[in-house]
Design a protein around this motif. Sequence first.
Motif: not given
Length: 135
Positions: A74-87
Motif C-alpha cells: 500500500i505504501w509503495k503504491h501511494r508513493n508511485n501515485v504521489k511521486m511517479e504520477k502513476a494511476q
Amino acid sequence: VCKSEDENLCHLICECSKILPIWTSIEQLLSDVCNEDVILSTRDIIFGLRQDRFFSPIYSDVSNFIVLTAKWEIWKHRNNVKMEKAQILKSSDLFKRIVDACKLHINLLMYSKKWEKINLALRITLNNVNSTEMV
C-alpha cells in the motif's frame, strides 16, 4: 490514494475507501490460513497482532507477515501515485500485488524451520486466492 481526504497514516493504511476492501479480503485470507475467524482492528493493522490472539503462535507470525506485506505494498503504491504520477490501482489489482508479494516472500522463507509447519497451508491458500473476486 483516494485523494478525497487529508492523508495521514491511519487513513492511508486503514480507512481509505480504496483500501478497505483489501483488508476485508485479507481478513478472509487470514481466516482461511489460521482456520479461525480473523477480524482486523485498526490497532492490529498499525501495530501488529499479538501472539496470544491465536490458538497457535505461528498464526500470529503468519498474520503479521501478511499484514506487513500489505502495508508495504500500500505504501509503495501511494508513493508511485504521489511521486511517479502513476494511476490509482483498483482495489482488486492492489490486492493481487499483495498476494504476489506474499508468494514471493514465502518462497524465501521456504526452508525456515519456524515456518515449515504452516508453509504448505499458506502456499496452498495463497495459490487459491482469486484476487479478481475480492470479498
